[in-house]
Design a protein around this motif. Sequence first.
Motif, short mmCIF file in Angstrom:
data_model
loop_
_atom_site.label_atom_id
_atom_site.label_comp_id
_atom_site.label_asym_id
_atom_site.label_seq_id
_atom_site.Cartn_x
_atom_site.Cartn_y
_atom_site.Cartn_z
N THR A 104 0.86 -1.26 -0.22
CA THR A 104 -0.25 -0.21 -0.14
C THR A 104 0.37 0.95 -0.31
N ALA A 105 0.83 2.05 -0.40
CA ALA A 105 1.38 3.55 -0.31
C ALA A 105 0.65 4.14 0.30
N ALA A 106 0.58 4.34 1.35
CA ALA A 106 0.33 5.17 2.72
C ALA A 106 0.99 6.79 3.00
N THR A 107 -0.05 7.29 2.76
CA THR A 107 1.00 8.54 3.07
C THR A 107 0.05 9.80 4.57
N ARG A 108 1.06 11.12 4.42
CA ARG A 108 0.22 11.50 6.09
C ARG A 108 -1.44 11.88 5.14
N LEU A 109 -1.67 11.91 6.32
CA LEU A 109 -3.48 10.82 6.09
C LEU A 109 -4.22 12.69 6.54
N TRP A 110 -3.52 13.34 6.99
CA TRP A 110 -4.66 15.14 7.61
C TRP A 110 -3.90 16.04 7.13
N PRO A 111 -4.37 17.19 6.04
CA PRO A 111 -3.80 17.95 5.93
C PRO A 111 -2.94 18.93 6.97
N LYS A 112 -1.71 19.40 6.40
CA LYS A 112 -1.14 20.99 7.03
C LYS A 112 -2.00 22.41 6.89
N THR A 113 -2.85 22.74 8.02
CA THR A 113 -3.76 23.56 7.81
C THR A 113 -3.34 24.73 8.94
N GLY A 114 -2.40 23.94 9.66
CA GLY A 114 -2.24 24.57 10.93
C GLY A 114 -1.75 23.79 12.23
N LYS A 115 -1.45 24.50 13.01
CA LYS A 115 -0.82 23.27 14.36
C LYS A 115 -1.45 24.99 15.39
N CYS A 116 -1.98 23.21 16.42
CA CYS A 116 -2.34 24.08 17.72
C CYS A 116 -0.45 24.50 18.53
N PRO A 117 -0.49 25.47 19.32
CA PRO A 117 0.66 25.81 19.93
C PRO A 117 0.75 25.40 21.32
N LYS A 118 1.82 24.96 21.78
CA LYS A 118 2.13 23.96 22.84
C LYS A 118 1.70 24.57 23.81
N ASN A 119 0.65 22.62 24.44
CA ASN A 119 0.12 23.73 25.83
C ASN A 119 -0.96 23.42 25.65
N THR A 120 -2.00 23.72 24.39
CA THR A 120 -2.83 23.72 24.09
C THR A 120 -2.92 22.34 23.03
N VAL A 121 -4.40 22.35 22.76
CA VAL A 121 -4.85 21.07 21.57
C VAL A 121 -6.24 22.01 21.20
N PRO A 122 -6.42 21.18 19.83
CA PRO A 122 -7.65 21.51 19.14
C PRO A 122 -8.83 21.35 19.23
N ILE A 123 -10.11 21.92 20.30
CA ILE A 123 -11.27 21.43 20.10
C ILE A 123 -12.33 21.92 19.13
N LYS A 124 -12.74 21.47 17.95
CA LYS A 124 -13.69 21.44 17.28
C LYS A 124 -15.29 22.39 17.61
N ARG A 125 -15.45 23.50 17.81
CA ARG A 125 -16.26 24.21 18.25
C ARG A 125 -17.49 24.13 17.68
N THR A 126 -18.42 23.55 18.34
CA THR A 126 -19.55 23.08 18.10
C THR A 126 -20.73 23.89 18.50
N THR A 127 -22.21 23.18 17.48
CA THR A 127 -23.17 24.00 17.27
C THR A 127 -23.79 23.05 17.66
N ARG A 128 -25.83 23.96 17.44
CA ARG A 128 -26.57 22.70 17.75
C ARG A 128 -26.77 22.01 17.45
N GLU A 129 -26.83 22.07 16.10
CA GLU A 129 -26.78 20.96 15.50
C GLU A 129 -25.83 19.56 16.12
N ASP A 130 -24.72 19.93 16.40
CA ASP A 130 -23.76 19.50 16.72
C ASP A 130 -23.85 17.96 17.79
N LEU A 131 -24.55 19.22 18.84
CA LEU A 131 -25.52 18.71 20.35
C LEU A 131 -26.11 17.75 19.53
#
Length: 402
Positions: A104-131
């Motif tokens: 298989t030709a495995a590659t990086r599987l997520w786009p490099k569209t930004g990285k969170c700073p040190k000591n933080t983590v990316p949390i999806k902003r939640t909408t009413r429909e999401d809940l």
Amino acid sequence: MKNGTGSLVVVLMMMLANATGASIGKRKFSDLGEVEIQRRLKQLNSRPAVKSINSSNGDIFDCVYIYNQPAFDHPLLRNHTIQMEPSSYPKSLSKGKEASKEGTAATRLWPKTGKCPKNTVPIKRTTREDLLIADLMNKLKGNIPIINGSKYPTDGHEYAIVNAMHGQFTGASARINLWKPTVQIRREFSLAQMWVKSGNSDPISCLEVGWQVYPQGYGNDNNPKLFVYYTGDSYNSGCYNTYCPGFVYVNQEIRLGETLEPTSTYGGVQTDMFVQIWKDLRNGNWWVSVGESNVGYWPSSVVPALSDHATVVQWGGEITNFMRTKHTTTEMGSGHFPEEGFGRAAFFTNLYVIDTTSVPKDPESLHPYITDHNCYNLIPDRSGPLGTFFYYGGPGRNPRCP
């Protein structure tokens, strides 16, 4: 949901039209009244963001201080100290590194569209429909069948999976082929994943990781999304990603709910991703890694039936079928039957279970569970560098599956 799906369709439609916790007859289909919705939205979205990242489909991910993440809303984690790195790993795999890429030709599987700073983590902003969708999907998820000598009632979910059973496992891993199956209606989904679970314990604890195409759950986006899921009480509660507390996120770059790319092409280049769930034997935390990266972990306290070990591991595909008179055309895997083989049928390769001494091993035996092989099927095998593997999937409705 092949049989008796009408009531579930009504439930879904009414749930989305009215989020006030109403019911039809005896079937209550939302515990989220408007007051609770607003409380949870405020709780989830009021965390100060150091930085915000726009995803490819318009979702916003907020980089929040690692101790402000939703995990710590769980009553059992109020005084939890984050473990930034595992203190033990499966013996033949180092820090979640990828296994062999042969075949298989495995590659990086997520786009490099930004990285969170040190000591933080990316949390999806939640909408009413999401809940609402997260709450509904948790209710519909239900227990995944374990081989028991008879056809297990699937309550609208259809499967082509294999089971490793009756063991004492401290984890599992696999390489999951990545596709973009077509989903007929937005409230149906198609996924490929790995389950690590406590079997027939009461209550059941289960940990999951994989990819999912679910337009209604991801803002009408038809791309495959990375997800994790857990339950500690037989699917009475628990959730995807960070929609409820429990999963401790430690990765600054991998965004749960983000699009995975590139996908495989029929007759062309195949892509896959390595996934692994394993128990840190020094402190009991259950870690999940994707590719070369550790994403985070579930403390053993939130999955009590996994405090010692798992007894069942499952790999494979799942779809939901909400059609009332004909079978859905929602595809599983590549949308082609496993008989078509490599490059055309979807696959899982390099299946391993991890024993109580933290050693990955080939499963001694695999027990297939297929809801209806005329709609979706599976062919297990063992072969050279691919290790234990199987092809799976199908198109859904076809002349053999009306």
